[in-house]
Design an enzyme around this catalytic site. Sequence first.
Site, PDB file in Angstrom:
ATOM      1  N   LYS A  48      53.669  35.834  53.536  1.00 21.80           N
ATOM      2  CA  LYS A  48      52.877  34.773  52.891  1.00 21.80           C
ATOM      3  C   LYS A  48      53.208  34.785  51.413  1.00 21.80           C
ATOM      4  O   LYS A  48      53.284  35.860  50.799  1.00 21.80           O
ATOM      5  CB  LYS A  48      51.382  35.035  53.074  1.00 21.80           C
ATOM      6  CG  LYS A  48      50.899  34.746  54.455  1.00 21.80           C
ATOM      7  CD  LYS A  48      49.374  34.767  54.509  1.00 21.80           C
ATOM      8  CE  LYS A  48      48.926  34.966  55.940  1.00 21.80           C
ATOM      9  NZ  LYS A  48      47.802  35.834  56.113  1.00 21.80           N
ATOM     10  N   ARG A  68      40.973  43.198  67.580  1.00 21.29           N
ATOM     11  CA  ARG A  68      40.699  44.623  67.338  1.00 21.29           C
ATOM     12  C   ARG A  68      39.292  44.979  67.828  1.00 21.29           C
ATOM     13  O   ARG A  68      38.383  44.155  67.734  1.00 21.29           O
ATOM     14  CB  ARG A  68      40.829  44.941  65.846  1.00 21.29           C
ATOM     15  CG  ARG A  68      42.269  44.991  65.378  1.00 21.29           C
ATOM     16  CD  ARG A  68      42.356  45.188  63.884  1.00 21.29           C
ATOM     17  NE  ARG A  68      42.793  43.986  63.200  1.00 21.29           N
ATOM     18  CZ  ARG A  68      42.687  43.766  61.898  1.00 21.29           C
ATOM     19  NH1 ARG A  68      42.153  44.688  61.126  1.00 21.29           N
ATOM     20  NH2 ARG A  68      43.114  42.642  61.362  1.00 21.29           N
ATOM     21  N   MET A  90      37.902  32.057  67.164  1.00 22.87           N
ATOM     22  CA  MET A  90      36.484  31.708  67.294  1.00 22.87           C
ATOM     23  C   MET A  90      36.287  30.235  67.610  1.00 22.87           C
ATOM     24  O   MET A  90      35.413  29.873  68.406  1.00 22.87           O
ATOM     25  CB  MET A  90      35.741  32.102  66.011  1.00 22.87           C
ATOM     26  CG  MET A  90      34.257  31.955  66.101  1.00 22.87           C
ATOM     27  SD  MET A  90      33.532  32.949  67.438  1.00 22.87           S
ATOM     28  CE  MET A  90      33.213  34.496  66.606  1.00 22.87           C
ATOM     29  N   ASN A 141      52.604  38.647  50.544  1.00 20.78           N
ATOM     30  CA  ASN A 141      51.798  39.387  51.503  1.00 20.78           C
ATOM     31  C   ASN A 141      52.652  39.514  52.758  1.00 20.78           C
ATOM     32  O   ASN A 141      52.762  38.575  53.541  1.00 20.78           O
ATOM     33  CB  ASN A 141      50.495  38.610  51.772  1.00 20.78           C
ATOM     34  CG  ASN A 141      49.608  39.285  52.783  1.00 20.78           C
ATOM     35  OD1 ASN A 141      49.960  40.311  53.362  1.00 20.78           O
ATOM     36  ND2 ASN A 141      48.447  38.706  53.006  1.00 20.78           N
ATOM     37  N   ARG A 145      50.370  42.317  48.134  1.00 20.70           N
ATOM     38  CA  ARG A 145      49.222  42.863  48.856  1.00 20.70           C
ATOM     39  C   ARG A 145      49.709  44.116  49.595  1.00 20.70           C
ATOM     40  O   ARG A 145      50.660  44.067  50.365  1.00 20.70           O
ATOM     41  CB  ARG A 145      48.716  41.847  49.859  1.00 20.70           C
ATOM     42  CG  ARG A 145      47.520  42.375  50.593  1.00 20.70           C
ATOM     43  CD  ARG A 145      46.946  41.357  51.526  1.00 20.70           C
ATOM     44  NE  ARG A 145      45.676  41.833  52.031  1.00 20.70           N
ATOM     45  CZ  ARG A 145      44.844  41.093  52.721  1.00 20.70           C
ATOM     46  NH1 ARG A 145      45.140  39.846  52.970  1.00 20.70           N
ATOM     47  NH2 ARG A 145      43.711  41.596  53.146  1.00 20.70           N
ATOM     48  N   HIS A 181      39.942  45.122  53.209  1.00 20.80           N
ATOM     49  CA  HIS A 181      39.531  43.769  52.746  1.00 20.80           C
ATOM     50  C   HIS A 181      39.047  43.804  51.295  1.00 20.80           C
ATOM     51  O   HIS A 181      38.279  42.939  50.861  1.00 20.80           O
ATOM     52  CB  HIS A 181      38.400  43.178  53.628  1.00 20.80           C
ATOM     53  CG  HIS A 181      38.873  42.705  54.965  1.00 20.80           C
ATOM     54  ND1 HIS A 181      38.157  42.891  56.124  1.00 20.80           N
ATOM     55  CD2 HIS A 181      39.990  42.045  55.328  1.00 20.80           C
ATOM     56  CE1 HIS A 181      38.816  42.372  57.145  1.00 20.80           C
ATOM     57  NE2 HIS A 181      39.938  41.856  56.680  1.00 20.80           N
ATOM     58  N   HIS A 191      32.970  39.525  55.451  1.00 23.64           N
ATOM     59  CA  HIS A 191      34.282  38.883  55.556  1.00 23.64           C
ATOM     60  C   HIS A 191      34.573  38.734  57.052  1.00 23.64           C
ATOM     61  O   HIS A 191      34.951  39.698  57.716  1.00 23.64           O
ATOM     62  CB  HIS A 191      35.351  39.736  54.860  1.00 23.64           C
ATOM     63  CG  HIS A 191      36.726  39.150  54.999  1.00 23.64           C
ATOM     64  ND1 HIS A 191      37.422  38.623  53.936  1.00 23.64           N
ATOM     65  CD2 HIS A 191      37.521  38.977  56.074  1.00 23.64           C
ATOM     66  CE1 HIS A 191      38.581  38.159  54.358  1.00 23.64           C
ATOM     67  NE2 HIS A 191      38.667  38.367  55.660  1.00 23.64           N
ATOM     68  N   LEU A 192      34.352  37.531  57.564  1.00 25.91           N
ATOM     69  CA  LEU A 192      34.500  37.300  59.002  1.00 25.91           C
ATOM     70  C   LEU A 192      35.676  36.360  59.252  1.00 25.91           C
ATOM     71  O   LEU A 192      35.562  35.148  59.068  1.00 25.91           O
ATOM     72  CB  LEU A 192      33.212  36.692  59.583  1.00 25.91           C
ATOM     73  CG  LEU A 192      31.902  37.428  59.263  1.00 25.91           C
ATOM     74  CD1 LEU A 192      30.725  36.707  59.908  1.00 25.91           C
ATOM     75  CD2 LEU A 192      31.965  38.886  59.697  1.00 25.91           C
ATOM     76  N   GLY A 193      36.802  36.936  59.611  1.00 25.62           N
ATOM     77  CA  GLY A 193      37.985  36.141  59.944  1.00 25.62           C
ATOM     78  C   GLY A 193      38.601  36.754  61.185  1.00 25.62           C
ATOM     79  O   GLY A 193      37.910  37.405  61.970  1.00 25.62           O
ATOM     80  N   GLU A 205      42.182  35.807  48.212  1.00 30.54           N
ATOM     81  CA  GLU A 205      42.847  37.090  47.937  1.00 30.54           C
ATOM     82  C   GLU A 205      44.099  36.901  47.079  1.00 30.54           C
ATOM     83  O   GLU A 205      44.400  37.724  46.229  1.00 30.54           O
ATOM     84  CB  GLU A 205      43.194  37.774  49.272  1.00 30.54           C
ATOM     85  CG  GLU A 205      41.952  38.261  50.001  1.00 30.54           C
ATOM     86  CD  GLU A 205      42.091  38.282  51.505  1.00 30.54           C
ATOM     87  OE1 GLU A 205      42.566  37.274  52.072  1.00 30.54           O
ATOM     88  OE2 GLU A 205      41.729  39.288  52.120  1.00 30.54           O
ATOM     89  N   GLY A 222      33.337  33.007  58.583  1.00 30.30           N
ATOM     90  CA  GLY A 222      32.196  33.005  57.662  1.00 30.30           C
ATOM     91  C   GLY A 222      32.118  31.736  56.828  1.00 30.30           C
ATOM     92  O   GLY A 222      31.026  31.234  56.520  1.00 30.30           O
ATOM     93  N   GLU A 223      33.282  31.183  56.478  1.00 29.72           N
ATOM     94  CA  GLU A 223      33.297  29.996  55.612  1.00 29.72           C
ATOM     95  C   GLU A 223      33.089  28.699  56.390  1.00 29.72           C
ATOM     96  O   GLU A 223      32.625  27.706  55.821  1.00 29.72           O
ATOM     97  CB  GLU A 223      34.650  29.908  54.872  1.00 29.72           C
ATOM     98  CG  GLU A 223      34.822  30.998  53.841  1.00 29.72           C
ATOM     99  CD  GLU A 223      36.272  31.159  53.387  1.00 29.72           C
ATOM    100  OE1 GLU A 223      37.047  30.190  53.473  1.00 29.72           O
ATOM    101  OE2 GLU A 223      36.617  32.266  52.946  1.00 29.72           O
TER     102      GLU A 223
HETATM  103  P1  AMP Z   1      41.018  33.999  58.903  1.00 31.13           P
HETATM  104  O1  AMP Z   1      41.628  35.214  59.541  1.00 31.13           O
HETATM  105  O2  AMP Z   1      40.144  34.316  57.736  1.00 31.13           O
HETATM  106  O3  AMP Z   1      42.018  32.914  58.611  1.00 31.13           O
HETATM  107  O4  AMP Z   1      40.020  33.363  59.995  1.00 31.13           O
HETATM  108  C1  AMP Z   1      40.490  32.938  61.236  1.00 31.13           C
HETATM  109  C2  AMP Z   1      39.287  32.713  62.159  1.00 31.13           C
HETATM  110  O5  AMP Z   1      38.427  31.709  61.585  1.00 31.13           O
HETATM  111  C3  AMP Z   1      39.667  32.228  63.548  1.00 31.13           C
HETATM  112  O6  AMP Z   1      38.915  32.922  64.532  1.00 31.13           O
HETATM  113  C4  AMP Z   1      39.248  30.770  63.514  1.00 31.13           C
HETATM  114  O7  AMP Z   1      38.916  30.276  64.775  1.00 31.13           O
HETATM  115  C5  AMP Z   1      38.021  30.852  62.637  1.00 31.13           C
HETATM  116  N1  AMP Z   1      37.638  29.529  62.158  1.00 31.13           N
HETATM  117  C6  AMP Z   1      38.267  28.743  61.251  1.00 31.13           C
HETATM  118  N2  AMP Z   1      37.629  27.562  61.129  1.00 31.13           N
HETATM  119  C7  AMP Z   1      36.567  27.585  61.987  1.00 31.13           C
HETATM  120  C8  AMP Z   1      35.519  26.685  62.334  1.00 31.13           C
HETATM  121  N3  AMP Z   1      35.425  25.474  61.779  1.00 31.13           N
HETATM  122  N4  AMP Z   1      34.607  27.083  63.250  1.00 31.13           N
HETATM  123  C9  AMP Z   1      34.686  28.292  63.822  1.00 31.13           C
HETATM  124  N5  AMP Z   1      35.642  29.199  63.530  1.00 31.13           N
HETATM  125  C10 AMP Z   1      36.572  28.851  62.635  1.00 31.13           C
END
Ligand code: AMP
Length: 404
Positions: free
Chosen positions: A26, A247, A290, A19, A99, A187, A214-216, A385, A336-337
Site C-alpha cells: 500500500k 483470526r 462483515m 505498508n 508501517r 494497531h 478499532h473494528l476492521g 494510519e 466501526g466507521e
Molecule cells: P478494514 O480492515 O478496516 O478495511 O475493514 C474491513 C471490514 O469493514 C470488512 O469486514 C467490511 O465488511 C467492513 N465494512 C466496511 N464497510 C461496511 C459497512 N458499510 N457495513 C458493515 N461493514 C462494513
Amino acid sequence: MNAPEPIHTRPGQFVLTLNAGSSSLKVALYASGGDTPLVSGIADRIGGADGILKLKDGAGQPMPVHGAQLDSHESALAAVIDALRRDFPALALVAVGHRVVHGGARYAEPLVLDDAALEYLESLVPFAPLHQPHNLRGIRAAMAAFPGVPQVACFDTAFHRQHPWVNDAFALPRALYAEGVRRYGFHGLSYEYVSGALAQRAPGLSSGCVVVAHLGNGASMCAVQNGRSVASTMGFSALDGLPMGTRCGQLDPGVLLYLMDQKGMSAGHISDLLYKQSGLLGLSGVSNDMRTLEASPAPEAAEAIDYFVFRCQREVGAMAAAMGGIDALVFCGGIGENSRLIRQRICERLAWMGIELDHQRNAANAFVVSTETARTTVLVIPTNEELVIARAARAAALTAEANP
Ligand code: AMP
C-alpha cells in the site's frame, strides 16, 4: 509576476508511505506537511499471475498505470515510482515512512533506520513471522530505490510501550518475559491517530478514560487514559482479543495443546487455522467480510455476528475496568466507521456504563453518535494510519537532519 509554482512540483517536498504485506504494497504520497494524500493506492497480488496496481489521485480519480510488472515487492515499487513520476517528474523525497508491525521492547517512537536498527527488527521476525518479514522487504526495496533518503519505521507496537507491567506480562516464568514474550499490543498507529483527533476535536474527553475500538478485518480495543495506552486486547501477537475477519481472537491455550497432541497438527497448520480460517469466516462458513455477513440469510452468519458483538461488549467492559472508568467509546476501522448495525448492537447492552446511542446520528455515521444526556460519549472517528506515518516520517527525518 509569474504564478507561484504549485507545491507538488517543487523538489524535495514529498513523503512516501509504504505498508508492505505478504503479497501487497500500500502506498501514499504526501506533500511534506500536507494532510491529504496526492496519490494513494495498492499493488495487490504481488507474485501472482493476476497482480494489479491501482492508484488514485488526491481527488479520488483513478490514475493511469501501464503494464505494471508485479512479480516482487521491488518491481511493484518500481511500477509505483514509474506511475508517480508521470505526474510528479521532480519526485524528490524528504523521507519514506514504513508501517512496521513490531518494534519489540526497544522502540516506542518512530525511527530513522540504520543497519543496527534493521538488524534488531530482523531479530523480531520470530515474534511476527507473518508480517515483519514483508515489512522488512518493503524497507529494503525502498532503500534500493531511494538511496540516501531517510527510511523511517513507524511501529504498530510503539503506542503501547508504556503499559504498566501488569498489562505487559503473562503469568509465565519470568525468563520468557525477559526474552520478549510480552503483551505488545498492535494497531498502535490507528490508536495514535484517533487519540490525536480526539484531542483536537474533544479535548475534554481525550484527557479522560477512552476505549477505542478499532473494528476492521483486524480488530482490537485499546484503553487510552489521558492520551496514553494502558491496556489493549491484543497481546504477544495480532491473534489475541476480539474475533476478526479470519483470526480467532482470545483462545484457551489448552485448545492448542489439544490440536497438537490429539490431532497431530503441525505449527504451520495451526498458524494457518488461527490466522486464516477462524474468526468471522470460521464461525459463519460464509465470509470474513462483515458487510456480506450482515446481508446473509444464513443462521451461521447471524451467529458469527452475535459472537463478534458479544466479545466486543465484554472487552469494552474489560478496557474500562483497566482504567477504573470510561468517559468515551470511540469506533474506528471499516466496521466501526461504517456499520450502524454493529455499533448499535454493541452499545445495546452497555447502558449500565452510561452508553446510549442516538439512532439518527448513528445511522448518519456522525462524529458523536450518543444522545445529549448519555453519561458516556460515543464517537466515530475515521482512522488514518497513513497520515500518522507521513507526519512521523517527516518529523523524524527533520530531527535526524538537525542532529546528524
Ligand atoms: P478494514 O480492515 O478496516 O478495511 O475493514 C474491513 C471490514 O469493514 C470488512 O469486514 C467490511 O465488511 C467492513 N465494512 C466496511 N464497510 C461496511 C459497512 N458499510 N457495513 C458493515 N461493514 C462494513
